[in-house]
Design a protein around this motif. Structure first.
Motif, short mmCIF file in Angstrom:
data_model
loop_
_atom_site.label_atom_id
_atom_site.label_comp_id
_atom_site.label_asym_id
_atom_site.label_seq_id
_atom_site.Cartn_x
_atom_site.Cartn_y
_atom_site.Cartn_z
N ASN A 729 0.84 -1.21 0.00
CA ASN A 729 0.00 0.00 0.00
C ASN A 729 0.86 1.25 0.00
N PRO A 730 1.80 1.41 -0.92
CA PRO A 730 2.71 2.58 -0.89
C PRO A 730 1.97 3.90 -1.05
N GLN A 731 0.82 3.90 -1.76
CA GLN A 731 0.11 5.16 -1.99
C GLN A 731 -0.56 5.67 -0.74
N ALA A 732 -0.69 4.82 0.29
CA ALA A 732 -1.36 5.23 1.51
C ALA A 732 -0.40 5.84 2.52
N PHE A 733 0.88 5.88 2.21
CA PHE A 733 1.89 6.41 3.15
C PHE A 733 2.73 7.48 2.46
N THR A 734 3.31 8.33 3.32
CA THR A 734 4.34 9.28 2.83
C THR A 734 5.68 8.78 3.31
N ALA A 735 6.62 8.75 2.41
CA ALA A 735 7.93 8.14 2.71
C ALA A 735 8.61 8.82 3.90
N GLN A 736 8.53 10.19 3.99
CA GLN A 736 9.22 10.89 5.07
C GLN A 736 8.70 10.44 6.43
N ARG A 753 10.93 -2.04 -2.38
CA ARG A 753 9.67 -2.01 -3.13
C ARG A 753 8.81 -0.83 -2.73
N PHE A 754 8.73 -0.60 -1.41
CA PHE A 754 7.94 0.51 -0.92
C PHE A 754 8.52 1.84 -1.37
N LEU A 755 9.88 1.94 -1.23
CA LEU A 755 10.51 3.21 -1.55
C LEU A 755 10.38 3.55 -3.03
N VAL A 756 10.62 2.54 -3.88
CA VAL A 756 10.51 2.79 -5.32
C VAL A 756 9.10 3.24 -5.69
N THR A 761 5.17 7.37 -7.00
CA THR A 761 3.87 8.01 -6.72
C THR A 761 4.05 9.49 -6.47
N THR A 762 5.11 9.83 -5.71
CA THR A 762 5.35 11.24 -5.40
C THR A 762 5.68 12.03 -6.66
N VAL A 763 6.57 11.45 -7.49
CA VAL A 763 6.93 12.13 -8.75
C VAL A 763 5.69 12.29 -9.64
N HIS A 764 4.90 11.25 -9.70
CA HIS A 764 3.70 11.30 -10.54
C HIS A 764 2.75 12.39 -10.05
#
Length: 832
Positions: A729-736, A753-756, A761-764
């Protein structure tokens, strides 16, 4: 009885002394009203008066003759013809080749009417104008003279030449039919034109031509055929096949009587069949009269009176000559008064129906009974087992029921054949039910149909009869249905007569096994439908407990499937259903889902009922339907009291339910703790996050996911689940934010996997924002260009300048202009 078209009445016989008797020899006769005129062989004319000849069934005793006057014309030569002209009281006599006019009553000569000499034949008729015409045939020339008869004279008006001497004449209006030695002709007396009909090879004694009435003539044609020819020269009836020895023929509609040696034969004009033979020795001639046909010998005179048509028809039917009876009825229609004909038609049609009935020609019998408007009770009277359907005051209008005992024997001895008669009766009663033919005896028809349906095992029609409005008598029909074990139909019968409680009790006995009726497989379901439609609420409450004990899941329909205006009091139903949990749940679902109830008590009660049902079924494997309904209610409803429901489940093992309730209280972290640690259902925890964040801002979902991640991280056993949660669920979290929470010991490879996906998602998202910003800027520039172009244009506004939209003059100083340069009111600018 044997069929007779005519009965013979002896009206006259000369009783003088033997010498006088030898001189008295009848040569011809004429008839008018009660007056009978006799022309003898020795130039005498006798006037007789008949008394009692108008009886419907005359006999020799009833018909008496009184001699009135006689007139001697001369010493010799026979009187050849007599014709009465009642209009002038004339009796025209052809004697000694001369026509003499006598007074009809005094037999004195009319002095002003001179004899017409040299006549061999003559006939009298009326023209269309009502004038009396006399047609004479000359004994010396091949001509026919036409005379106009007056009260004191006759006038010769026309002479028609012929190629051969006439042998016989017949007249109908202005048309003359002539027979010569070898052919028959038609002559028009007005134009003098003649038309040959057909040739013949008869001797003079066998040549026959007579008026048949209705513009037709009857002739003895070739091959011994009695030919009917119209005034137009055409044949519209089939010919009669009669004997070669026929000597005379006369029509007495609808029959033709032919005179043969020693016999009179009667033929029907309608079906060309021989109907009757009358023995008559020494007969010399025939004369048609309104009362029948006169037959005379040298010394005696007889009258053949027609038998009343009704008796003829009854005799034909009695001899099973049904088609002949119907043909006769149809043929005499125009000759009978309308009312009399209708009654006669009904009677004969019914008699014909009975003939077909006993021949087992049931289809034809049914049609005839319907056409004859037969009272259905007359048929019921024939069936020994159905006579009880008839009311005591019924009196049969038929004089007799032929072969009445046959059905009695069939009922006892030949059940298969009797069943065919029952099938016929069923079809007949079905055909007349609801028609005017049924109005006289609706109750008898319905009772008979019920009895027939039970005996013939016609379950579908029996159910239809007793379910719809009917006139069945309960005192007769109830024992019949009970005897045949048709208890379901019995209940329907009670119901159709407004006896709802009796109907329901009858059906309940079937469900309880007290009575057996295999004709209906779902009696319980029918009871439920009946109660749900019943307006008598007292009866519904009486039966409700019994239905709920049998099947509460189906029985609740008596409350939920009622019309809105007939719904029972809600609180009364809820109180009554307290001991039937399944029915209570279904009723509450009906209130909330169908009636859209917003009462808190209903929602609370349903939630608590779900909880109770779930706890009662803990040992069952499949609890998903009930728990699913409970969870759906807790998520979707806004009208229940959360604390009340939570108090009911907090001490139970319904952790998923407790989580939803904690979430509705805003305690999402506690809800996730319950799902993860008490329910130990990580998938349920993830679903909770998605469901709780529905219709919320993205930040709310991120917060829930972070809480779930934190719970995973706090437990060493769930570290791998935390990694999976991030990677899935990478879109549900902010990496920072995630990196700040993760232990320092975690490697980048573990979270690659999460970071990539997070970076992507952030770039998009940033690129999408930049793209949207550029699109908005481009739209802004387009509007600026349009504004600049519009600001550089010049407009000329005259005094009579009209708006392009509303076509009225622009009087205000402010106006608008579209991209095409059209000037409009500011108020009209929104319409272009």
């Amino acid at each position: 009885m044997a069929f007779k078209a005519f009965v013979t009445s002896h009206v006259y016989s000369k009783q003088d002394a033997s010498k006088e008797r030898d001189k008295f020899s009848v040569q011809c006769v004429e008839w008018f009203d009660k007056n009978l005129y006799v022309g003898t062989k020795h130039a005498a004319v006798h006037h007789l008066i008949l008394e009692g000849s108008k009886s419907e069934n005359p006999s020799p005793d009833q018909t008496k003759t009184r001699e009135c006057r006689s007139r001697k014309l001369g010493s010799s030569n026979a009187v050849v013809q007599l014709r009465a002209v009642p209009h002038f009281n004339h009796l025209l006599v052809l004697w000694d080749r001369s026509i003499t006019a006598l007074n009809m009553f005094s037999l004195e000569s009319v002095p002003t009417m001179k004899k017409i000499q040299q006549v061999s034949l003559f006939e009298v008729s009326k023209s269309e104008e009502g004038e009396v015409l006399m047609v004479t045939s000359s004994s010396r020339r091949k001509v026919i003279h036409i005379h106009l008869v007056r009260v004191d004279r006759w006038e010769l008006v026309k002479e028609v030449a012929l190629q051969q001497d006439p042998v016989a004449l017949a007249v109908d209006g202005a048309t003359l039919c002539v027979a010569t030695c070898d052919r028959y002709l038609l002559c028009d007396m007005e134009t003098g034109r003649s038309e040959e009909l057909f040739p013949h090879h008869h001797n003079k004694q066998r040549i026959i031509v007579s008026s048949a009435g209705q513009g037709e003539f009857l002739m003895n044609g070739p091959e011994s055929l009695g030919m009917f020819v119209t005034k137009a020269g055409t044949c519209q009836r089939p010919p009669l096949q009669w004997s070669l020895e026929v000597q005379a023929a006369r029509v007495c509609f609808p029959y033709v009587l032919t005179l043969q040696p020693h016999m009179l034969f009667v033929y029907s004009i309608l079906d060309q069949r021989h109907k009757q033979t009358v023995s008559q020795h020494g007969a010399k001639g025939l004369l048609s009269t309104p009362d029948g046909v006169i037959v005379f010998t040298e010394t005696d005179i007889f009258i053949l009176h027609p038998v009343p048509v009704a008796e003829q028809i009854q005799a034909l039917v009695g001899e099973k000559r049904v088609q002949e009876a119907l043909t006769l009825l149809e043929g005499v229609q125009r000759h009978q008064p309308l009312d009399s004909y209708k009654e006669l038609q009904k009677a004969v049609t019914c008699l014909a129906g009975f003939a077909h009935f006993y021949q087992q020609d049931f289809s034809e019998a049914k049609d005839l009974f319907i056409k004859g408007d037969l009272d259905p009770r007359e048929i019921l009277l024939l069936y020994p087992d159905l006579r009880q359907c008839l009311s005591e005051d019924f009196q049969s209008q038929l004089h007799q029921h032929p072969k009445d005992q046959d059905l009695q024997l069939l009922w006892a001895e030949d059940t298969n054949t009797y069943t065919h008669y029952l099938n016929f009766l069923r079809d007949f009663l079905l055909a007349v039910r609801g028609t005017e033919q049924d109005l006289r005896c609706t109750a008898e028809v319905d009772c008979a149909l019920l009895r027939l349906y039970t005996e013939l095992r016609d379950t579908e029609r029996l159910r239809e009869l007793v379910s719809l409005p009917n006139e069945c008598r309960l005192d007769y029909c109830v024992p019949v249905l009970e005897q045949q074990h048709r208890f379901f139909a019995l209940g329907c019968l009670y119901q159709s007569h407004g006896k709802q409680m009796e109907a329901l009790e009858t059906w309940m006995k079937i469900v309880d096994g007290l009575d057996e009726d295999p004709s209906c497989s779902d009696v319980y379901g029918h009871i439920i439908v009946t109660l749900s439609e019943l307006k008598d609420k007292g009866t519904v409450w009486k039966c409700a407990d019994w239905t709920l004990q049998k099947n509460p899941e189906i029985a609740v329909r008596i409350f939920t499937r009622r019309l809105p205006r007939d719904l029972l009091e809600t609180q009364d139903v809820l109180t009554f259903l307290e001991k039937y949990l399944v029915a209570l749940i279904l009723y509450l679902e009906f209130l909330i889902n169908d009636l859209c109830s917003e009462e808190e008590s209903h929602h609370n009660r349903l939630a608590l009922a779900y909880v109770t049902q779930t706890l009662q079924k803990e040992e069952e494997e499949d609890l998903n339907p009930t728990i699913g309904k409970l969870q759906h209610l807790l998520w979707e409803s806004e009208f229940y009291d959360i604390s009340t429901v939570y108090e009911a489940v907090k001490s139970t093992a319904l952790h998923s339910v407790k989580a939803i309730l904690l979430g509705r209280l805003g305690k999402h972290s506690q809800a996730l703790q319950v799902l993860v640690h008490q329910e130990q259902n990580l998938q349920a925890a993830l679903v909770y996050c998605h469901r709780a964040s529905r219709d919320q801002e993205p930040q709310f979902k991120q917060a829930l996911m972070m809480d779930l991640l934190q719970i995973y991280l706090d437990s060493e056993e769930l570290i791998n689940n935390a990694v999976d949660l991030l990677n899935d669920n990478p879109q549900a979290f902010t990496a920072q934010t995630v990196i700040q929470l993760l232990p320092d010991s975690w490697s980048v490879q573990l979270l690659s996997r999460f970071l990539v996906r997070s970076v992507r998602t952030t770039v998009h998202q940033r690129r999408m924002v930049k793209l949207q910003k550029m699109l908005v800027q481009a739209e802004l520039r387009r509007h600026k260009v349009a504004w600049m172009q519009a600001s550089k244009m010049k407009f000329s506004l005259g005094k009579e300048q009209a708006c392009k939209v509303c076509q009225t003059v622009i009087a205000e100083p402010a106006f608008a202009c579209n991209s095409h340069g059209d000037i409009v009111h500011i108020s009209c600018s929104g319409m272009i």
